[in-house]
Design an enzyme around this catalytic site. Structure first.
Site, short mmCIF file in Angstrom:
data_model
loop_
_atom_site.label_atom_id
_atom_site.label_comp_id
_atom_site.label_asym_id
_atom_site.label_seq_id
_atom_site.Cartn_x
_atom_site.Cartn_y
_atom_site.Cartn_z
N TYR A 25 11.83 31.54 -82.58
CA TYR A 25 11.93 30.12 -82.91
C TYR A 25 11.48 29.88 -84.36
O TYR A 25 12.13 29.15 -85.11
CB TYR A 25 11.11 29.27 -81.93
CG TYR A 25 10.82 27.88 -82.44
CD1 TYR A 25 11.86 26.98 -82.67
CD2 TYR A 25 9.51 27.46 -82.71
CE1 TYR A 25 11.60 25.71 -83.17
CE2 TYR A 25 9.25 26.19 -83.20
CZ TYR A 25 10.30 25.32 -83.44
OH TYR A 25 10.04 24.07 -83.95
N SER A 107 5.22 17.13 -89.77
CA SER A 107 6.50 16.79 -89.15
C SER A 107 6.31 15.73 -88.07
O SER A 107 5.34 15.79 -87.31
CB SER A 107 7.10 18.06 -88.53
OG SER A 107 8.13 17.72 -87.63
N THR A 156 13.89 13.57 -94.27
CA THR A 156 14.79 14.72 -94.22
C THR A 156 16.21 14.23 -93.95
O THR A 156 16.44 13.45 -93.03
CB THR A 156 14.33 15.69 -93.11
OG1 THR A 156 13.02 16.12 -93.43
CG2 THR A 156 15.24 16.90 -93.00
N HIS A 274 16.62 23.63 -95.41
CA HIS A 274 15.99 23.68 -94.09
C HIS A 274 15.69 25.14 -93.70
O HIS A 274 15.75 25.51 -92.53
CB HIS A 274 16.90 23.03 -93.05
CG HIS A 274 16.18 22.18 -92.04
ND1 HIS A 274 16.10 20.82 -92.11
CD2 HIS A 274 15.49 22.52 -90.92
CE1 HIS A 274 15.43 20.35 -91.08
NE2 HIS A 274 15.02 21.36 -90.34
C1 FNR Z 1 11.41 23.74 -89.85
N1 FNR Z 1 11.85 22.83 -90.80
C2 FNR Z 1 11.72 21.46 -90.57
N2 FNR Z 1 12.05 20.57 -91.52
C3 FNR Z 1 11.89 19.24 -91.33
O1 FNR Z 1 12.21 18.45 -92.23
N3 FNR Z 1 11.37 18.79 -90.14
C4 FNR Z 1 11.00 19.61 -89.13
O2 FNR Z 1 10.51 19.17 -88.09
C5 FNR Z 1 11.21 21.01 -89.32
N4 FNR Z 1 10.90 21.91 -88.34
C6 FNR Z 1 10.95 23.26 -88.60
C7 FNR Z 1 10.49 24.16 -87.63
C8 FNR Z 1 10.45 25.53 -87.93
C9 FNR Z 1 9.94 26.48 -86.90
C10 FNR Z 1 10.87 26.00 -89.21
C11 FNR Z 1 10.80 27.46 -89.57
C12 FNR Z 1 11.34 25.11 -90.14
C13 FNR Z 1 12.32 23.29 -92.13
C14 FNR Z 1 11.14 23.46 -93.08
O3 FNR Z 1 10.57 22.21 -93.40
C15 FNR Z 1 11.51 24.15 -94.39
O4 FNR Z 1 12.58 23.48 -95.01
C16 FNR Z 1 11.81 25.64 -94.29
O5 FNR Z 1 11.03 26.25 -93.30
C17 FNR Z 1 11.53 26.31 -95.63
O6 FNR Z 1 11.87 27.64 -95.64
P1 FNR Z 1 10.83 28.85 -95.41
O7 FNR Z 1 9.62 28.61 -96.26
O8 FNR Z 1 10.52 28.83 -93.94
O9 FNR Z 1 11.63 30.04 -95.82
#
Ligand code: FNR
Length: 401
Positions: A25, A107, A156, A274
């Site tokens: 996940y 978040s 977002t 994302h």
């Molecule tokens: C996310 N991301 C994300 N973005 C957002 O705007 N709201 C959210 O609730 C979530 N939830 C989420 C859960 C998980 C498990 C992951 C891995 C990612 C995206 C996150 O904010 C971000 O854009 C990326 O994770 C950045 O990339 P890296 O640093 O994981 O490579």
């Protein structure tokens, strides 16, 4: 944690400790995971050009954003359902981020309420949400965030539909869940994680409990139904009118969109795909960063997330014009490896690597690094005539209205 020397070490530890469903996940991405891979790989295509015989006696990694002075230009990007990785995971992350002099972006899909997370550490925090189908819920969440002391609102905009993540589908990590026998058995074998999960109250999405129904499954389905595929620029304009603090747009990958966002009145543009969890085969964020910096033209700060795994990656983002950057999976791996201590270790590693890169390159502060200090091994090729075409299309679409 002291013998975890890199973010990759923490990822391996998290993989050993967490059930496959949970690890996938946090680690997984959409479709073939090409964008997620490219986010990381693109940093290897950017070379740092060091300067010699330039001592850095008081090397400064600090940065200012929205009047807060941070110890390092690395923020915590929002991730939902973090309580599945570690009990009360968001509180652990908030404490580690605060101690590291960073900012946590919380978040809306957190597994502790935004009010509880706000109370759990003194450091500055921003709140991330979407523009939901129910505009009443949208405004109410923003008002609660303001009341709880969140400084900035991050909206977002890159989820008009949920991403298709094959690892989650194969493991049955879906709404409603459909765990496979093999993922269920795998979960039973991760005793440490299992014991911790059994000792905490059932995790849910408390920020939404007052609006939808209260069971995890009902809320999960209700939340999916809240995604609004019709959101457009004028909706962001509407939210701008209701939020007086700093407003950040998250999910910008196109220079034209960066210009429109500024017309709407955002206070920062966040370049993000994302983490490759939405539209696969988008470019890496660091590949589009220079064009977005150019389009924004210093009117507001540009910030970026996606694939940042080393201190030198941070430096490359800054050299390309970002004010600061954010990490997602790295802190989740740290959390999965060792809770708050694991997240603290992530900050320690990145800060140490950033300071070393600055010293090696002869830069006494992060502000000294510029485009002149990097070479792109392989420039990201934008379509021929991109700029002239984009300008005329932007005009046809009638700007932000
Ligand atoms: C996310 N991301 C994300 N973005 C957002 O705007 N709201 C959210 O609730 C979530 N939830 C989420 C859960 C998980 C498990 C992951 C891995 C990612 C995206 C996150 O904010 C971000 O854009 C990326 O994770 C950045 O990339 P890296 O640093 O994981 O490579």
């Amino acid at each position: 944690m002291n013998n975890a020397y890199s973010i990759a070490d923490l990822r391996s530890r998290a993989q050993r400790r967490l059930p496959r469903v949970v690890f996938d996940y946090i680690d997984g991405a959409a479709d073939q995971e090409i964008t997620a891979t490219q986010n990381v790989r693109a940093f290897a295509e950017i070379a740092l050009l060091p300067h010699m015989l330039r001592p850095t006696p008081d090397c400064d990694t600090g940065v200012e954003i929205f009047s807060d002075r941070l110890a390092m230009p690395v923020l915590v990007t929002p991730t939902g359902f973090t309580g599945i990785v570690w009990p009360r995971g968001e509180a652990a992350v908030a404490r580690a981020a605060s101690a590291a002099g960073s900012v946590m972006v919380v978040s809306a899909a957190s597994s502790l309420s935004m009010e509880e997370i706000a109370q759990s550490s003194p450091g500055p925090k921003w709140f991330q949400q979407f523009i939901y189908k129910d505009r009443g819920v949208t405004l109410d969440l923003a008002a609660r965030a303001e009341a709880a002391g969140y400084k900035a609102l991050v909206v977002t905009v890159d989820v008009p539909a949920p991403g298709k993540r094959f690892r989650d589908l194969r493991n049955g990590f879906t709404v409603p869940p459909s765990l496979t026998i093999s993922s269920g058995l795998d979960m039973m074998r991760r005793f440490g994680w299992l014991r911790q999960m059994a000792s905490q109250p059932r995790i849910s999405f408390p920020n939404f409990e007052g609006y939808g129904s209260s069971g995890l499954l009902d809320i999960g389905e209700w939340l999916n139904g809240l995604i609004d595929p019709t959101v457009q620029w004028r909706d962001l304009e509407w939210l701008r009118q209701h939020w007086s603090g700093p407003l950040v747009i998250k999910g910008i990958m196109h220079p034209d969109d960066a210009r429109l966002a500024i017309e709407v009145g955002v206070d920062a543009v966040m370049v993000s795909n994302h983490g490759g969890r939405q539209l696969d085969t988008e470019p890496a964020t660091v590949e589009v960063l220079p064009r977005i910096v150019e389009a924004v033209d210093d009117r507001v700060p540009v910030i970026v997330d996606g694939g940042i795994r080393r201190g030198s990656d941070v430096l490359k983002c800054l050299a390309l014009g970002a004010r600061c950057c954010l990490i997602g999976r790295p802190y989740l791996w740290g959390l999965g490896a060792g809770g708050e201590a694991g997240v603290t270790r992530v900050f320690d590693i990145l800060k140490d690597e950033l300071a070393r890169a600055l010293a090696h390159g002869g830069w006494n502060s992060i502000n000294q690094v510029s485009r002149r200090d990097i070479a792109l091994r392989q420039a990201f090729p934008w379509p021929a005539g991109f700029d002239s075409e984009a300008t005329s299309q932007g005009k046809q679409q009638g700007g932000a209205a």
